[in-house]
Design an enzyme around this catalytic site. Sequence first.
Site, PDB file in Angstrom:
ATOM      1  CG  ASP A   5      -0.230  -0.350   2.508  1.00  0.00           C
ATOM      2  OD1 ASP A   5       0.912   0.116   2.696  1.00  0.00           O
ATOM      3  OD2 ASP A   5      -0.799  -1.090   3.333  1.00  0.00           O
ATOM      4  CG  ASP A  33       0.276   4.066   4.530  1.00  0.00           C
ATOM      5  OD1 ASP A  33      -0.760   3.725   3.928  1.00  0.00           O
ATOM      6  OD2 ASP A  33       0.826   3.367   5.394  1.00  0.00           O
ATOM      7  CG  ASP A  87       8.123   2.385  13.382  1.00  0.00           C
ATOM      8  OD1 ASP A  87       8.593   3.108  12.486  1.00  0.00           O
ATOM      9  OD2 ASP A  87       7.347   1.438  13.153  1.00  0.00           O
TER      10      ASP A  87
END
Length: 493
Positions: A76, A78, A155
């Site tokens: 995907d 983002d 992260d």
Amino acid sequence: MFKFLTSLFRKKADSVDSFLMYPEGKRYYRESHSIRRANIDEDAIKIINRLNKFRYKAYLVGGGVRDLLMGKRPKDFDIVTSATPNQIKRIFNNCRIIGKRFKIVHIIFKGKIIEVSTFRSLPEHRLEKHKADNDYLIKRDNSFGTAKEDAARRDFTINSLFYDPKNDSILDYVGGFEDIQKKIVRVIGDPDISFKEDPVRMLRAVKFSVLLGLDIEKKTKLAIKKNRLELEKSSTARLLEEYNKMFRTWKTSIIFEGLAENHLLDVLFKEPTDKLKKTDPEWREHFMETPLGKRLAVTDKLLSAREEMTPAIFYSLIFYDIVKDLYENDRGHLAHNIKESLQPVFERMGIPKREQDNLVKIFISQPRFQVTDDEKERQNSFFKKKDYFYDAFMVYKIVAISEGNESAVQTAFFWEISLRQRPKPDSHQFGQQNRKKEQNKKRPPRKKHRDRRGGGSQNQNQNNGTEENQFEKNDQPRSNVDSLNSESESENT
């Protein structure tokens, strides 16, 4: 005097810049990287261009950029932007705002959804002195910030790169571009604080390491072992979602091997690994030789051969050692004993009641596969029509193959010859509630009301569907837009 002057130009310990390798952002242009617009979803590019048209910054971000740089096909794409969720909604009519802890926008197209989030600011505790006993778990994350703040709060460095389609450049604040070239998974900032903010990051670090062929940086690896018990604070729904993603990789066995080596598997799946410890104290060093490792390896092999596997099959294989001894025990009722032995696992892991019942049925039916007598033909046909039959059969077959039980394998062939039933589509949505089931039901036809003058129907059927694949034709943002009532919990790191 010299020390005083140089200290003025140093990065302050309590500033965002102290978390960044390149505080002003380092640009890598087309000649320095392998990303090409032809490999990016056209609708993602359209969204970014439209946000830019309304003078908002917008970039491709996260796994999509990382995978393209590594020569992989992203699942995907983002997008991150300076526009707030409400501002995004005024620009696009084919979208909805979701989430409580982390509000994002889903822009809906035919057959796909593109996720758009707003730049987040760095959590306040990151700029304070670290205390070991503080609770840093992020429960809400809707404080908006700048691009550099958003990069600093993510992260891992490999997930913090921004791709700007305006000039085909990659914007790097944290050194992620170099870490991809070095094949390293590295936490941004202090790993201890990062893992306490979101313990699921430890699981994701291992998953990225295994799937992408990367080494976990030494400081990050030590922090995983040190903070592994923080996973017990994680949302059970979030963990179930991560497990479901794992099961779809076709590499569950080697991911579990990585979790075992990093001391996470016995925290995530305590009860099954307790069984492994009793038979083999050194099970972490040779996980693939354990009964659980063998079952998962067979499952991955069957997946590569285009067999269908549902999450229920994986959970049954993971929990199998807990109930295995009950099949040889004549004491009590089998169904009662299985429920009793699995209930603590279900409660700790937050498995929904519907899935609990299905797993229990799968385990109860395992001895039934051993009955292949011709006189039981009618009963066998009735058994095959059960909605849990496919999952139960695959568990029986996988266990038989992993144990090298030739007799059980031959019995499995008996059931497989006439097997035509496949799992239902919703069986892959383990742990997710079915929303608005009524919407899928056909509405009764409206009665036609004729007026007194004998005219036709006053109430014409109207199309209630929304045009999900079109942007606003008007270039001006919409106003007075009603907010959607979607409150699904979307966790983003």
